[in-house]
Design an enzyme around this catalytic site. Structure first.
Site, PDB file in Angstrom:
ATOM      1  N   ARG A 193       8.049   1.325   0.952  1.00 47.67           N
ATOM      2  CA  ARG A 193       6.901   0.781   0.219  1.00 47.67           C
ATOM      3  C   ARG A 193       7.088   1.123  -1.261  1.00 47.67           C
ATOM      4  O   ARG A 193       7.667   2.176  -1.605  1.00 47.67           O
ATOM      5  CB  ARG A 193       5.596   1.414   0.707  1.00 47.67           C
ATOM      6  CG  ARG A 193       5.092   0.870   2.018  1.00 47.67           C
ATOM      7  CD  ARG A 193       4.483  -0.526   1.848  1.00 47.67           C
ATOM      8  NE  ARG A 193       3.832  -0.995   3.046  1.00 47.67           N
ATOM      9  CZ  ARG A 193       4.362  -1.839   3.946  1.00 47.67           C
ATOM     10  NH1 ARG A 193       5.586  -2.307   3.758  1.00 47.67           N
ATOM     11  NH2 ARG A 193       3.678  -2.226   4.993  1.00 47.67           N
ATOM     12  N   HIS A 227      10.445  -8.602  -0.989  1.00 49.58           N
ATOM     13  CA  HIS A 227       9.875  -8.052   0.253  1.00 49.58           C
ATOM     14  C   HIS A 227      10.272  -8.896   1.481  1.00 49.58           C
ATOM     15  O   HIS A 227       9.407  -9.372   2.224  1.00 49.58           O
ATOM     16  CB  HIS A 227       8.336  -7.949   0.132  1.00 49.58           C
ATOM     17  CG  HIS A 227       7.743  -6.956   1.110  1.00 49.58           C
ATOM     18  ND1 HIS A 227       6.688  -6.125   0.798  1.00 49.58           N
ATOM     19  CD2 HIS A 227       8.053  -6.662   2.394  1.00 49.58           C
ATOM     20  CE1 HIS A 227       6.377  -5.382   1.848  1.00 49.58           C
ATOM     21  NE2 HIS A 227       7.205  -5.695   2.837  1.00 49.58           N
TER      22      HIS A 227
HETATM   23  C1  GLV Z   1       6.207  -5.146   6.275  1.00 52.98           C
HETATM   24  O1  GLV Z   1       6.247  -4.661   5.188  1.00 52.98           O
HETATM   25  C2  GLV Z   1       5.475  -4.579   7.377  1.00 52.98           C
HETATM   26  O2  GLV Z   1       4.710  -3.626   7.184  1.00 52.98           O
HETATM   27  O3  GLV Z   1       5.643  -5.091   8.488  1.00 52.98           O
END
Ligand code: GLV
Length: 318
Positions: free
Chosen positions: A233, A281
């Site tokens: 994260r 992401h």
């Molecule tokens: C992606 O970041 C998730 O938390 O699945």
């Protein structure tokens, strides 16, 4: 005989249309579970669970009887720190083996890309230059993996299968360790596992303990010129410390897939930094079909008063 009352849930996201993306309109296929968008809810008191991705700050306030909140991802950090979610509400996640495989593929891709010098070979290709890089055996490359949940374990297995020398920071020693992998457990496992490593891959969950874990102290321990692969994260990374480590040569570069603010703002200096590889992401994602199946499973367990098999531990934060 009248059918039993269904259980009602609400879909809460400031970022996406959960119902259409994950096909969460079960209809006749599951008449016992009703999932509604907030504008379809006529009696908020009937709502007993929420399916969420980045719910807004006031998202939970209309629903006084929520007992379970489920994330459509593996990460539950947005729910754990949500100021509007009572501490006695159970939190569930998705456990998707496809997501773990995707994560492993991304990690191996980045390690091989960096180790084999693909960026330089692309420049050579542009100049029609045959310039093979030096190739070293995979076991000479030391890779640390921070985190050993379902994602971390999958990354570790894939790296070990490619022959890399892997060390892992984990809370508990695994019951099924991979031969040849070094597992570090306990409070200082993260710092111990990165000493002298050529690559550090972060797959930790975001908790109070792991926030800002990728900082100057950690960068000072890796091998000179190491590479960071950040797929946890954004809040794990102290951005100024990363830039300082790149400037000093302690790190030669980093692959960043997650950021403190997403989407990464267009004026963020990371975009223009040639030492960084930036992806939006996409290291992994949950499979819509599995999200729908597991939403149904959690809703039914709640409805039947059964233990929630996809619940996380609030104490551990994952
Ligand atoms: C992606 O970041 C998730 O938390 O699945």
């Amino acid at each position: 005989m009248a059918a039993a009352e269904p259980i009602y849930g609400v879909l809460l996201s400031d970022a996406m249309d959960l119902k259409s993306y994950y096909s969460l309109d079960f209809g006749d296929a599951a008449p016992d579970v009703r999932l509604l968008n907030p504008d379809e809810v006529t009696n908020p008191d009937l709502i007993r669970f929420a399916v969420c991705w980045l719910p807004g700050p006031a998202a939970f306030s209309p629903y006084p009887n929520i007992e379970m909140a489920m994330s459509v991802g593996a990460g539950v950090d947005a729910l754990l720190k949500h100021p509007g979610l009572n501490k006695d509400v159970a939190i569930c996640r998705v456990r998707d083996p496809n997501q773990a495989d995707l994560m492993a593929g991304y990690a191996v891709h980045e390690v091989v890309h960096v180790e084999r010098g693909f960026a330089r070979m692309q420049q050579s290709q542009a100049k029609a230059e045959w310039a093979p890089p030096a190739i070293r055996p995979p076991r000479d490359l030391k890779v640390a993996v921070l985190g050993h949940g379902s994602m971390g374990a999958s990354v570790v297995k894939a790296l070990a299968a490619c022959g890399f020398s892997v060390s892992v920071a984990c809370r508990r020693a695994p019951t099924d360790p991979v031969e040849g992998v070094d597992y570090f457990t306990g409070n200082d496992s993260v710092l111990k596992s990165v000493v002298g490593q050529d690559v550090v891959i972060n797959v930790l969950p975001l908790t109070d303990e792991t926030e800002n874990v990728l900082d100057a102290d950690l960068f000072a321990k890796v091998a000179m010129g190491a590479w960071l692969i950040q797929i946890g994260r954004g809040e794990h990374l102290v951005e100024d410390d990363l830039v300082a480590a790149l400037d000093s040569g302690q790190l030669s570069g980093a692959t960043l897939d997650v950021f403190r603010t997403e989407p990464l703002p267009s004026d963020h200096p990371f975009w223009a930094d040639p030492r960084l590889r930036i992806t939006p992401h996409i290291a992994s994602d949950t499979t819509p079909r599995i999200v729908a199946e597991q939403a149904l499973q959690s809703a039914r367990e709640l409805h039947r008063g059964q233990p929630l098999s996809l619940a996380i531990s609030r104490g551990q934060g994952y």
